[in-house]
Write an enzyme that holds these catalytic residues in place. Structure first.
Site, PDB file in Angstrom:
ATOM      1  N   HIS A 264      -4.816   4.140   5.567  1.00 54.47           N
ATOM      2  CA  HIS A 264      -5.326   3.561   4.329  1.00 54.47           C
ATOM      3  C   HIS A 264      -4.194   3.103   3.404  1.00 54.47           C
ATOM      4  CE1 HIS A 264      -7.849   3.798   0.497  1.00 54.47           C
ATOM      5  NE2 HIS A 264      -8.540   3.008   1.285  1.00 54.47           N
ATOM      6  N   ASP A 271      13.855  -5.758   2.658  1.00 48.70           N
ATOM      7  CA  ASP A 271      15.305  -5.509   2.728  1.00 48.70           C
ATOM      8  C   ASP A 271      15.703  -4.120   2.243  1.00 48.70           C
ATOM      9  OD1 ASP A 271      15.584  -8.053   3.730  1.00 48.70           O
ATOM     10  OD2 ASP A 271      16.211  -8.947   1.835  1.00 48.70           O
ATOM     11  N   HIS A 444     -11.231  -0.922  -8.171  1.00 48.37           N
ATOM     12  CA  HIS A 444     -10.706  -0.352  -6.919  1.00 48.37           C
ATOM     13  C   HIS A 444      -9.373   0.354  -7.143  1.00 48.37           C
ATOM     14  CE1 HIS A 444      -9.032  -0.643  -2.695  1.00 48.37           C
ATOM     15  NE2 HIS A 444     -10.255  -0.197  -2.446  1.00 48.37           N
TER      16      HIS A 444
END
Length: 525
Positions: A264, A271, A444
């Site tokens: 999840h 880099d 969310h």
């Protein structure tokens, strides 16, 4: 056509396959028992009644011993009651279900690979911040950081790290594209969901171009998380572009709870100097190109500097587990990092299923923030399906006078989970916790902020799946610049959210009763 597409989608086929395999397993067990009983009756006809009684007693004994095993097993207490009910009421079939589905641990081979990689990675996991410094600088908050050393010893504390907070997916998208374009050596990405559309297509176009420029690109996505989003062999399409692509824990048609161990996480490392994490998957709804649930509210954090090493090592360990490799990590770790003045400490950390992680790391961090706070704890979470430990921490913090606020969605993405979320409102509101629903749509984001000093941003929901089953990640931050923007985002989100009252929480008595019953079995799924 849309109905047919759903019926014949990979997700529907997988669900049907699991159901069919389960039915076959049950029929096989029934068949073995029936044939064995029939064989005994033929061999010993004079003792048929005694054999029947003996088999019944044996069945009851197996049920009793299995229920006893569940009651004394080392697992979350909330999971014990539903398993015992399942065993007692379904008898021998409940025993079979328990044996197949009660364990959410990865396979022994995966556990052993993780142990070896964990030991190998130790030599790189040195943030240079000692416990003495933590106690001096962080004071009471050092306890939250120290618990990560106990639960997740690879969660080192780093300084010399610049932090940037993104209150929306749209801002994250623009900044991520800029950084991907600047990549010189490598790009590592790990996401639960990718889905064809404007957002993902723009990312893929840059990745494909950077490969041609000589940049090493690795990508790992979750197989079940992407069902219905990309086709079955999408990873091969990416490999043709020169991207080293891996499907995490690919689905196989076997009835096992190991399929619950999903990746999840949402991680990007560029880099070894720039890293991202947060709740944002690479799909159009996360950046409001599409609006399936109103306005989609999500967040992310960008790290630049030494703290990126924590995200890098998390990626490399899980990637190497997936490809069954033991590569040398040192070429990917920058020898020196730039110093950033005026920033505090960051502590990237992972969470996952036992025994790869000794405890529920994500939940422990949340509980310790609540236990340490003096002024306020503000929380964003899409789901509020919590166990007794976290509920009591929320209640006790409010009882101490801490301003505890939780923002949840107004428009749900999963109606059953949303109903379970709302079923927790009444007890929390009565205890003094303020609950807000984000009226523009679906939230969310997964974040905790406390006392203007500490915060977490990551992938860890307040639910059983994140705490028990999934591989997750987050960043614990102390006195970083991102926290200022994070607090501003909370204040602006409160302004467009509706405060829930007791009367709101009491609505629909019948449905609340159904939810209370469903909550008993919530820990199993």
């Amino acid at each position: 056509m849309r109905i047919l597409k759903r019926i014949f989608s990979r997700f529907s086929i997988v669900a049907l396959t699991i159901i069919l395999f389960f039915i076959v397993d049950v029929l096989v067990i029934c068949g073995i028992i029936y044939l064995f009983a029939g064989w005994l009756a033929v061999q010993f006809p004079q003792a048929a009644s005694w054999i029947t009684i003996a088999l019944q007693v044996l069945g009851w004994l197996i049920v009793f011993l299995t229920a006893l095993h569940a009651a004394n097993r080392d697992m979350v207490p909330e999971t014990k009651i539903p398993w015992i009910l399942c065993i007692v009421f379904l008898n021998i079939f409940g025993v079979a279900i328990y044996c197949v589905f009660s364990s959410h641990r990865p396979t022994r081979k995966v556990q052993e690979r993780y142990r070896l990689l964990y030991e190998y990675a130790k030599k790189y996991e040195n943030g240079g911040v000692t416990l003495r410094r933590l106690n001096e600088d962080m004071r009471r908050w050092s306890d939250v950081s120290e618990v990560l050393f106990a639960d997740e010893p690879s969660a080192c504390v780093y300084e010399n790290t610049k932090t940037e907070y993104f209150p929306t997916g749209e801002l994250f998208w623009a900044r991520l594209l800029e950084d991907l374009e600047r990549a010189e050596k490598y790009i590592f990405m790990e996401y639960f969901i990718i889905s064809r559309g404007e957002f993902w297509d723009s990312i893929l176009e840059v990745l494909a171009r950077k490969v041609k420029e000589g940049v090493e690109v690795r990508f790992m996505y979750d197989d079940i998380g992407c069902m219905g989003k990309v086709h079955l062999v999408y990873h091969k399409k990416m490999e043709k572009l020169g991207i080293k692509c891996v499907k995490f824990n690919p689905f196989v048609p076997v009835v096992t709870n190991v399929h619950n161990n999903r990746d999840h996480r949402k991680i990007t490392v560029i880099d070894g100097r720039i890293g991202y994490t947060g709740g944002i998957n690479l799909a159009d709804e996360y950046v409001n190109v599409e609006h399936p649930f109103g306005n989609w509210k999500d967040t992310a954090v960008r790290l630049e500097g030494e703290g990126v090493k924590g995200l890098l090592l998390m990626f490399l360990k899980l990637y190497n587990i997936s490809v069954r490799s033991n590569e040398d990590f040192s070429p990917y770790i920058p020898p020196v990092y730039e110093k950033f003045e005026g920033e505090g400490f960051v502590q990237p950390y992972g969470s996952g299923p036992r025994p790869m992680y000794a405890r529920s790391v994500g939940e422990d961090v949340y509980i310790n923030i609540l236990n340490t706070a003096k002024d306020y704890v503000w929380i964003m979470t899409p789901y509020l399906v919590i166990d007794y430990r976290l509920r009591e921490a929320l209640v006790m913090a409010a009882a101490r006078g801490v301003d505890v606020r939780i923002i949840t969605p107004y428009i749900p993405d999963k109606r059953v989970v949303f109903a379970l979320t709302r079923s927790n409102y009444l007890a929390l509101i009565r205890a003094g916790v303020k609950i807000y629903e984000y009226t523009p749509g679906f939230i969310h984001a997964k974040g905790f902020l406390s006392d203007d000093k500490v915060g977490t941003v990551g992938t860890i929901n307040c639910d059983y799946r994140s705490f028990l089953f999934h591989f997750e990640d987050a960043v614990f931050m102390y006195r970083t610049r991102a926290l200022v923007d994070m607090k501003r985002d909370f204040e602006q989100t409160f302004a467009v959210s509706a405060l829930q009252t007791e009367s709101d929480a009491k609505r629909n008595v019948v449905w609340r009763g159904v939810c209370e019953l469903a909550k008993i079995f919530a820990p199993l799924f």
